[in-house]
Design a protein around this motif. Sequence first.
Motif, PDB file in Angstrom:
ATOM      1  N   VAL A   1      20.222  -6.221  23.082  1.00  0.00           N
ATOM      2  CA  VAL A   1      19.050  -6.374  22.134  1.00  0.00           C
ATOM      3  C   VAL A   1      17.784  -5.674  22.236  1.00  0.00           C
ATOM      4  O   VAL A   1      16.538  -5.334  21.537  1.00  0.00           O
ATOM      5  CB  VAL A   1      18.484  -7.265  21.632  1.00  0.00           C
ATOM      6  CG1 VAL A   1      19.295  -8.351  21.111  1.00  0.00           C
ATOM      7  CG2 VAL A   1      18.829  -9.007  23.126  1.00  0.00           C
ATOM      8  N   LEU A   2      18.021  -5.155  24.015  1.00  0.00           N
ATOM      9  CA  LEU A   2      16.656  -5.150  24.927  1.00  0.00           C
ATOM     10  C   LEU A   2      17.095  -3.225  24.798  1.00  0.00           C
ATOM     11  O   LEU A   2      16.239  -2.201  25.540  1.00  0.00           O
ATOM     12  CB  LEU A   2      16.118  -5.119  26.097  1.00  0.00           C
ATOM     13  CG  LEU A   2      16.435  -6.557  26.179  1.00  0.00           C
ATOM     14  CD1 LEU A   2      15.799  -6.753  27.664  1.00  0.00           C
ATOM     15  CD2 LEU A   2      15.336  -7.205  25.275  1.00  0.00           C
ATOM     16  N   LEU A   3      17.793  -2.332  24.562  1.00  0.00           N
ATOM     17  CA  LEU A   3      18.646  -0.585  24.051  1.00  0.00           C
ATOM     18  C   LEU A   3      17.238  -0.338  23.789  1.00  0.00           C
ATOM     19  O   LEU A   3      17.361   1.368  24.261  1.00  0.00           O
ATOM     20  CB  LEU A   3      19.872  -0.768  23.239  1.00  0.00           C
ATOM     21  CG  LEU A   3      20.462   0.377  23.827  1.00  0.00           C
ATOM     22  CD1 LEU A   3      20.549   0.804  24.352  1.00  0.00           C
ATOM     23  CD2 LEU A   3      21.505   0.810  22.809  1.00  0.00           C
ATOM     24  N   ARG A   4      16.576  -0.586  22.743  1.00  0.00           N
ATOM     25  CA  ARG A   4      15.725   0.154  21.969  1.00  0.00           C
ATOM     26  C   ARG A   4      14.907  -1.010  21.146  1.00  0.00           C
ATOM     27  O   ARG A   4      14.849  -1.808  21.059  1.00  0.00           O
ATOM     28  CB  ARG A   4      15.834   0.973  20.880  1.00  0.00           C
ATOM     29  CG  ARG A   4      16.647   0.579  19.161  1.00  0.00           C
ATOM     30  CD  ARG A   4      17.937   1.863  18.876  1.00  0.00           C
ATOM     31  NE  ARG A   4      17.210   2.116  17.878  1.00  0.00           N
ATOM     32  CZ  ARG A   4      16.610   1.954  16.797  1.00  0.00           C
ATOM     33  NH1 ARG A   4      16.543   0.544  16.446  1.00  0.00           N
ATOM     34  NH2 ARG A   4      15.654   2.788  16.583  1.00  0.00           N
ATOM     35  N   VAL A   5      13.456   0.442  21.008  1.00  0.00           N
ATOM     36  CA  VAL A   5      12.189  -0.400  20.116  1.00  0.00           C
ATOM     37  C   VAL A   5      11.833  -0.305  18.876  1.00  0.00           C
ATOM     38  O   VAL A   5      12.236   1.074  18.823  1.00  0.00           O
ATOM     39  CB  VAL A   5      10.727  -0.227  21.324  1.00  0.00           C
ATOM     40  CG1 VAL A   5       9.736  -0.708  20.484  1.00  0.00           C
ATOM     41  CG2 VAL A   5      11.175  -0.722  22.373  1.00  0.00           C
ATOM     42  N   ALA A   6      11.902  -0.791  17.634  1.00  0.00           N
ATOM     43  CA  ALA A   6      11.999  -0.294  16.683  1.00  0.00           C
ATOM     44  C   ALA A   6      10.508   0.675  15.868  1.00  0.00           C
ATOM     45  O   ALA A   6       9.575  -0.575  17.016  1.00  0.00           O
ATOM     46  CB  ALA A   6      12.526  -1.868  15.864  1.00  0.00           C
ATOM     47  N   PRO A   7      10.677   0.914  15.185  1.00  0.00           N
ATOM     48  CA  PRO A   7       9.096   1.998  15.086  1.00  0.00           C
ATOM     49  C   PRO A   7       8.946   1.384  14.082  1.00  0.00           C
ATOM     50  O   PRO A   7       8.884   0.587  13.461  1.00  0.00           O
ATOM     51  CB  PRO A   7       9.581   3.561  14.604  1.00  0.00           C
ATOM     52  CG  PRO A   7      11.089   3.012  13.922  1.00  0.00           C
ATOM     53  CD  PRO A   7      11.751   1.892  14.803  1.00  0.00           C
ATOM     54  N   GLY A   8       7.160   0.678  14.459  1.00  0.00           N
ATOM     55  CA  GLY A   8       6.090   0.362  14.127  1.00  0.00           C
ATOM     56  C   GLY A   8       5.299   1.153  13.135  1.00  0.00           C
ATOM     57  O   GLY A   8       5.349   2.869  13.133  1.00  0.00           O
ATOM     58  N   SER A   9       4.034   0.747  12.472  1.00  0.00           N
ATOM     59  CA  SER A   9       3.223   1.452  11.687  1.00  0.00           C
ATOM     60  C   SER A   9       1.775   1.183  12.241  1.00  0.00           C
ATOM     61  O   SER A   9       1.161   2.152  11.752  1.00  0.00           O
ATOM     62  CB  SER A   9       3.572   1.780  10.217  1.00  0.00           C
ATOM     63  OG  SER A   9       2.913   0.499  10.190  1.00  0.00           O
ATOM     64  N   GLY A  10       1.734   0.528  13.676  1.00  0.00           N
ATOM     65  CA  GLY A  10       0.501   0.401  13.901  1.00  0.00           C
ATOM     66  C   GLY A  10      -0.400   1.109  14.799  1.00  0.00           C
ATOM     67  O   GLY A  10      -0.374   2.189  14.186  1.00  0.00           O
TER      68      GLY A  10
ATOM     69  N   ARG B   1       0.594  -1.119  -0.318  1.00  0.00           N
ATOM     70  CA  ARG B   1       0.260   0.063  -0.278  1.00  0.00           C
ATOM     71  C   ARG B   1       1.249   1.539   0.148  1.00  0.00           C
ATOM     72  O   ARG B   1       1.851   1.578   0.945  1.00  0.00           O
ATOM     73  CB  ARG B   1      -0.541   0.254   1.319  1.00  0.00           C
ATOM     74  CG  ARG B   1      -1.785   1.117   1.419  1.00  0.00           C
ATOM     75  CD  ARG B   1      -3.155   0.550   2.480  1.00  0.00           C
ATOM     76  NE  ARG B   1      -3.460  -0.249   2.979  1.00  0.00           N
ATOM     77  CZ  ARG B   1      -4.711  -0.529   1.734  1.00  0.00           C
ATOM     78  NH1 ARG B   1      -5.183   0.168   1.218  1.00  0.00           N
ATOM     79  NH2 ARG B   1      -5.089  -1.470   2.200  1.00  0.00           N
ATOM     80  N   ASP B   2       0.102   2.240  -0.466  1.00  0.00           N
ATOM     81  CA  ASP B   2       1.298   3.535  -0.591  1.00  0.00           C
ATOM     82  C   ASP B   2       1.031   4.811   0.532  1.00  0.00           C
ATOM     83  O   ASP B   2       0.078   4.598   1.137  1.00  0.00           O
ATOM     84  CB  ASP B   2       0.937   4.257  -1.910  1.00  0.00           C
ATOM     85  CG  ASP B   2       1.035   3.381  -3.452  1.00  0.00           C
ATOM     86  OD1 ASP B   2       2.188   2.551  -3.533  1.00  0.00           O
ATOM     87  OD2 ASP B   2       0.892   4.009  -4.624  1.00  0.00           O
ATOM     88  N   GLY B   3       2.350   4.953   0.846  1.00  0.00           N
ATOM     89  CA  GLY B   3       1.993   6.580   1.899  1.00  0.00           C
ATOM     90  C   GLY B   3       1.785   5.520   3.072  1.00  0.00           C
ATOM     91  O   GLY B   3       1.861   6.518   3.802  1.00  0.00           O
ATOM     92  N   VAL B   4       1.844   4.625   3.571  1.00  0.00           N
ATOM     93  CA  VAL B   4       1.715   4.011   5.035  1.00  0.00           C
ATOM     94  C   VAL B   4       3.496   4.616   5.457  1.00  0.00           C
ATOM     95  O   VAL B   4       4.491   4.370   5.182  1.00  0.00           O
ATOM     96  CB  VAL B   4       1.870   2.168   4.854  1.00  0.00           C
ATOM     97  CG1 VAL B   4       2.049   2.154   6.224  1.00  0.00           C
ATOM     98  CG2 VAL B   4       0.773   1.870   4.539  1.00  0.00           C
ATOM     99  N   ARG B   5       3.456   4.780   6.647  1.00  0.00           N
ATOM    100  CA  ARG B   5       4.800   5.183   7.620  1.00  0.00           C
ATOM    101  C   ARG B   5       4.896   4.470   7.941  1.00  0.00           C
ATOM    102  O   ARG B   5       3.699   4.671   8.849  1.00  0.00           O
ATOM    103  CB  ARG B   5       4.309   6.769   7.299  1.00  0.00           C
ATOM    104  CG  ARG B   5       4.804   7.716   5.793  1.00  0.00           C
ATOM    105  CD  ARG B   5       4.732   9.349   6.098  1.00  0.00           C
ATOM    106  NE  ARG B   5       5.582   9.505   4.473  1.00  0.00           N
ATOM    107  CZ  ARG B   5       6.438   9.913   4.556  1.00  0.00           C
ATOM    108  NH1 ARG B   5       7.409   9.625   4.810  1.00  0.00           N
ATOM    109  NH2 ARG B   5       6.292  10.210   3.186  1.00  0.00           N
ATOM    110  N   PHE B   6       5.884   4.413   8.726  1.00  0.00           N
ATOM    111  CA  PHE B   6       6.138   4.202   9.679  1.00  0.00           C
ATOM    112  C   PHE B   6       6.070   5.262  11.122  1.00  0.00           C
ATOM    113  O   PHE B   6       5.929   6.731  11.022  1.00  0.00           O
ATOM    114  CB  PHE B   6       8.113   3.376  10.433  1.00  0.00           C
ATOM    115  CG  PHE B   6       8.468   2.654   9.617  1.00  0.00           C
ATOM    116  CD1 PHE B   6       7.975   1.176  10.491  1.00  0.00           C
ATOM    117  CD2 PHE B   6       8.617   2.542   8.643  1.00  0.00           C
ATOM    118  CE1 PHE B   6       8.051   0.101  10.130  1.00  0.00           C
ATOM    119  CE2 PHE B   6       9.196   1.079   8.511  1.00  0.00           C
ATOM    120  CZ  PHE B   6       8.339  -0.111   8.462  1.00  0.00           C
TER     121      PHE B   6
END
Length: 332
Positions: free
Chosen positions: A195-204, A114-119
């Motif tokens: 591995v617990l240093l940061r949370v990856a940004p999502g798009s949810g 889908r076009d335009g979905v952003r984190f």
Amino acid sequence: MKRSVLAGCALCCVLFLFCSCVGNSTEKKTALQQNGTQNAANTEELHTDDVLDLCIYQTDTLNPLATSVKHNAEVLSLMYDSLFTISSDFSAVSNIAESNAVSADGLTYTVKIRDGVRFHNDVLLTAEDVVASINTILSSNGYYKNRLNMIKGAAAKKDHVEIYLNKPTANLSALLDFPILPNGGADIEQKNSNVLLRVAPGSGLYKVTEYHLNKEICLTVNRSHHSGIMPYIETIVIHFAPDRETAVTMLENSKIDMLTGDAANIDAYTPKKQLSVHAYNGCRFFFVGMNTKEHPTNTQKVRSAVSAAINREDILSSGNFDAVISSVPIHP
């Protein structure tokens, strides 16, 4: 199949949250809750004062694609979108997948993104992120890996993703409900790093507002979500528990509002508080397989005869469960 959930005082909100809003599953659910729970999700308005407390435990990573703990994968997925979601009739519904097609031999599955979905950090979600997420699953020993063992690879083709299969797979879309992370979450899985240093940004539907290292993750509603959906609950706090037993104790003492049945080990659970178990129909299937290498089940005619001889109506009427008869043949 039947699944179970343990929940505390905010359970009814949770049911609507996960069933009607989040989109990872719109299954009919049931849960274990404290007596006297009020259904705060009967209205359509956002409950800005409500906070839903969840937890993750034995946290090996904050990447839901790589974690081996199923409960953690489901909780962390609140922050992310998937290619497809599962509707109440167990069919696949497009999420960030705009369209899909299957090759004539059934071995190449093409998905248009889908076009335009952003984190949440305003970076565009691309086909490369989808491919990287698939590669993270295939290279890890996480929860999603066994579900996708028919996939041998994937490639990004501009705004499309081609998924290459070892063998044709019926209704593959229903299995493509895994979270999509930027670059597959590689930025939070660097070698020799915490591995617990940061949370990856999502798009949810929920985005991270605060992360207190190894203590809790605070989420709030993503009002710019591409679907236009607004969950009922404004804020979610994900607490860290060292182990499963601590997580159950947190539920019993109202520190958190719910646990999945996998986390609580429903079959062996002995209630210590006023909690009740609720079950829901899941979309994960278990199959009775046949040995296709040995006689007589190594021939298709024998397997077809066995499938035809099974009286599905009798099975459906004799069991204490909610189910429908599928047109899919006996696996494989």
